[in-house]
Write a protein that holds these residues in place. Structure first.
Motif, short mmCIF file in Angstrom:
data_model
loop_
_atom_site.label_atom_id
_atom_site.label_comp_id
_atom_site.label_asym_id
_atom_site.label_seq_id
_atom_site.Cartn_x
_atom_site.Cartn_y
_atom_site.Cartn_z
N SER A 28 0.81 -1.12 0.05
CA SER A 28 0.00 -0.07 -0.12
C SER A 28 0.93 1.14 -0.12
O SER A 28 2.06 1.23 0.44
CB SER A 28 -0.98 0.07 1.20
OG SER A 28 -0.04 0.02 2.33
N ASP A 29 0.48 2.58 -0.38
CA ASP A 29 1.12 3.71 -0.43
C ASP A 29 1.67 3.92 1.10
O ASP A 29 0.83 3.97 1.98
CB ASP A 29 0.21 4.74 -0.92
CG ASP A 29 -0.08 4.36 -2.56
OD1 ASP A 29 0.76 3.70 -3.22
OD2 ASP A 29 -1.18 4.91 -3.08
N ILE A 30 2.89 4.50 0.76
CA ILE A 30 3.53 5.16 2.11
C ILE A 30 2.63 6.38 2.92
O ILE A 30 2.58 6.77 3.74
CB ILE A 30 4.77 5.53 1.96
CG1 ILE A 30 5.58 4.21 1.62
CG2 ILE A 30 5.34 6.20 3.28
CD1 ILE A 30 5.80 3.20 2.63
N LYS A 31 1.97 7.27 1.80
CA LYS A 31 1.30 8.40 2.12
C LYS A 31 0.15 8.11 2.84
O LYS A 31 -0.40 8.99 3.81
CB LYS A 31 0.72 9.01 0.83
CG LYS A 31 -0.22 8.44 0.08
CD LYS A 31 -0.58 9.10 -0.94
CE LYS A 31 -1.46 8.27 -2.10
NZ LYS A 31 -1.82 9.03 -3.21
N ASN A 32 -0.03 6.94 3.24
CA ASN A 32 -1.38 6.46 4.26
C ASN A 32 -0.73 6.48 5.69
O ASN A 32 -1.41 6.12 6.54
CB ASN A 32 -1.90 5.31 3.78
CG ASN A 32 -2.89 5.46 2.42
OD1 ASN A 32 -3.07 6.32 2.15
ND2 ASN A 32 -2.77 4.18 1.97
N GLU A 33 0.60 6.38 5.82
CA GLU A 33 1.17 5.99 6.84
C GLU A 33 1.10 7.61 7.75
O GLU A 33 1.55 8.62 7.29
CB GLU A 33 2.89 5.94 6.96
CG GLU A 33 3.28 4.53 6.16
CD GLU A 33 2.68 3.40 7.19
OE1 GLU A 33 2.95 3.65 8.48
OE2 GLU A 33 2.33 2.42 6.63
N SER A 34 0.67 7.34 9.10
CA SER A 34 0.58 8.55 9.90
C SER A 34 1.84 8.98 10.53
O SER A 34 2.07 10.21 10.82
CB SER A 34 -0.38 8.36 11.07
OG SER A 34 -0.17 7.32 11.62
N ASN A 35 2.62 8.04 10.87
CA ASN A 35 4.01 8.51 11.46
C ASN A 35 5.22 7.90 10.70
O ASN A 35 5.42 6.64 10.80
CB ASN A 35 4.04 8.11 13.05
CG ASN A 35 5.38 8.63 13.63
OD1 ASN A 35 6.26 9.05 13.11
ND2 ASN A 35 5.41 8.05 14.76
N LEU A 36 5.85 8.96 10.11
CA LEU A 36 6.87 8.37 9.09
C LEU A 36 8.10 7.55 9.89
O LEU A 36 8.81 7.02 9.44
CB LEU A 36 7.35 9.48 8.31
CG LEU A 36 6.38 9.96 7.18
CD1 LEU A 36 7.08 11.16 6.32
CD2 LEU A 36 6.17 8.62 6.18
N LYS A 37 8.32 8.18 11.23
CA LYS A 37 9.57 7.68 11.98
C LYS A 37 9.25 6.11 12.10
O LYS A 37 10.26 5.38 12.26
CB LYS A 37 9.57 8.26 13.32
CG LYS A 37 10.32 9.64 13.05
CD LYS A 37 11.87 9.37 12.92
CE LYS A 37 12.45 10.52 12.96
NZ LYS A 37 14.08 10.33 12.69
N ASP A 38 7.88 5.60 12.08
CA ASP A 38 7.72 4.24 12.14
C ASP A 38 8.11 3.30 11.19
O ASP A 38 8.29 2.19 11.24
CB ASP A 38 6.44 3.94 12.36
CG ASP A 38 5.79 4.46 13.86
OD1 ASP A 38 6.75 4.94 14.74
OD2 ASP A 38 4.46 4.63 13.94
N LEU A 39 8.35 4.13 10.02
CA LEU A 39 9.04 3.24 8.65
C LEU A 39 10.30 2.98 8.80
O LEU A 39 10.89 2.14 7.98
CB LEU A 39 8.82 4.28 7.54
CG LEU A 39 7.17 4.45 7.07
CD1 LEU A 39 7.34 5.40 5.95
CD2 LEU A 39 6.53 3.13 6.59
N GLU A 40 11.22 3.53 9.56
CA GLU A 40 12.67 3.33 9.76
C GLU A 40 12.83 1.90 10.17
O GLU A 40 12.25 1.38 11.13
CB GLU A 40 13.13 4.18 10.94
CG GLU A 40 13.37 5.55 10.40
CD GLU A 40 14.14 6.49 11.50
OE1 GLU A 40 14.73 5.92 12.36
OE2 GLU A 40 14.31 7.64 11.07
N GLY A 41 13.65 1.12 9.28
CA GLY A 41 13.76 -0.13 9.46
C GLY A 41 12.85 -1.27 8.65
O GLY A 41 13.20 -2.20 8.32
#
Length: 424
Positions: A28-41
């Motif tokens: 799914s698209d990243i733009k739906n993520e509310s907290n980008l910091k959670d994407l690290e890793g």
């Protein structure tokens, strides 16, 4: 070695690719993520355009545009294709209004679509740093948000592996054969859909088939192909062929030996059909679909190692048939499941030869087999392939030696079968 093969190619690889297909389909698209910091890793797939080559416009006509590449070779491109591709002149995207004679002699950059699969290392200010294991890539945060995708299944391959291990265990340990019987009925149906879909795509792009074969032979005997040396090409070809159809490694003979027949050669002839259908027909169709769908090298780049497996095939089919990834996902999971069950039988026969038959030895092997299902789903594809290749090669060497010494016996059995046919 057959035991190792059952753990590797017949088990780990299947669970790995089944999970990879599920993970790919659930992106799914990243733009739906509310907290980008959670994407690290996390592992993401970032789509972008990269500069491919420099062209010069020779002439602009009503329907097409004649261009010259860096080597002076002429090429005609329809206006629709020219506008659809990512063409930049002086840093500006080409529009239909710009396609006039005034462009004659102008140079333009062609940007091809590309993808980068890597781990999000850091997100600082307006820069996102990705790493694919070999090199880093820094992208603008705005571009990253608009063009990156992530699967909710990222990092949970071991959970999928446990589920598959339980299902496989129910069949091979619990003896509940109904699941296997259902799978055996569904898999041929899914294979038929796959083959028909491939034929439809090839029919839709019939005119491109000759050039696709040209790419295959050109890649094998010139340029990229000979870069690794003739023997390097042969070795890689043998590795993939053996992985594809298991010809010569002795695994399929375990299943065929269980068949009751008056003449062994008759079953041998049946076995000969397997590599023909699997590799010569199905794999060739898949290769043609991949090449035809890779016209702008957006799926993969020739001469560069492809780090993804079944995901590339899915993308190729999806570019022609939008709903196909759903079918392929189901087919891959079912095929992986049925293949695991088959290979558990192969490995178990070798296990009993070494350790004898008994409940303890049987459950020990089957438990270890199920553990490798989990390992395969959680491991990296390249690690799985390396292990599988090593095990298959270890099976191949002694089996080929045995075949050499048994050749006279094979000739004798074949002569008996031919004589029986003549009498009939």
């Amino acid at each position: 070695m057959c035991i190792g093969g059952s753990f590797g190619g017949g088990n780990m690889f299947q669970s790995n690719q089944a999970f990879a297909m599920l993970e790919s389909y659930s992106q799914s698209d990243i733009k739906n993520e509310s907290n980008l910091k959670d994407l690290e890793g996390s592992t993401v797939i970032y789509s972008y355009f990269e500069k491919d080559s420099l062209f010069t416009i020779k002439s602009v006509n009503k329907k097409d545009i004649t261009t010259l590449n860096a080597k002076g070779k002429k090429e005609k491109i329809t206006k629709e294709t020219f506008l659809a591709d990512s063409i930049m002149i002086n840093g500006e995207k080409v529009t239909e209004e710009m396609l006039t004679d005034e462009l004659n002699g102008q140079s333009f950059d062609y940007y091809k679509p590309a993808t980068y699969t890597g781990e999000v290392q850091s997100i600082k200010d307006d820069v996102v740093t990705l790493y694919d294991g070999s090199e880093k890539m820094e992208v603008d945060k705005a571009s990253f948000l608009g063009n990156a995708k992530k699967s909710p299944l990222d990092g949970v391959g071991w959970i999928f592996g446990i589920v598959m291990a339980i299902l496989v265990g129910i069949v091979i340990i619990g003896g509940i054969k109904k699941i296997a019987k259902v799978t055996d009925k569904i898999v041929p149906f899914m294979v038929a859909i796959y083959v028909i879909s491939a034929l439809v795509i090839l029919g839709m792009n019939f005119s491109q088939i000759p050039s696709a074969f040209g790419e295959i032979f050109g890649g094998a005997f010139t340029g990229y192909g000979i870069a690794g040396g003739m023997f390097g090409v042969l070795i890689q070809g043998f590795r993939r062929a053996a992985f594809s159809n298991e010809a010569g490694i002795g695994s399929a003979s375990i299943a065929h030996s269980a068949v009751k027949t008056k003449y062994a050669a008759s079953e041998g002839l049946v076995a000969l059909l397997e590599p023909f259908i699997d590799t010569v027909l199905v794999c060739t169709m898949t290769a043609l679909v991949l090449i035809i769908s890779n016209g702008d090298q957006g799926l993969f780049e020739y001469g560069v190692q492809v780090t993804q497996g079944v995901e590339v095939t899915s993308a190729a089919f999806e570019s022609n048939i939008s709903w196909f990834p759903i079918v392929l996902t189901i087919a891959v999971v079912l095929f992986a499941f049925s293949t695991m069950i088959s290979w558990s039988y192969y490995g178990y026969q070798a296990w009993t030869y070494l350790f004898g038959r008994g409940k303890m030895t049987e459950y020990t092997y089957k438990f270890i087999f199920c553990v490798f299902v989990v390992i395969g789903a959680a491991a990296q594809l390249q690690s799985v392939i390396d292990f599988s290749d090593a095990m298959i090669f270890a099976m191949l060497v002694p089996n080929m030696i045995g075949l050499f010494f048994l050749a006279p016996r094979v000739r004798e059995e074949l002569a008996k079968f031919k004589a029986a046919i003549k009498k009939a």
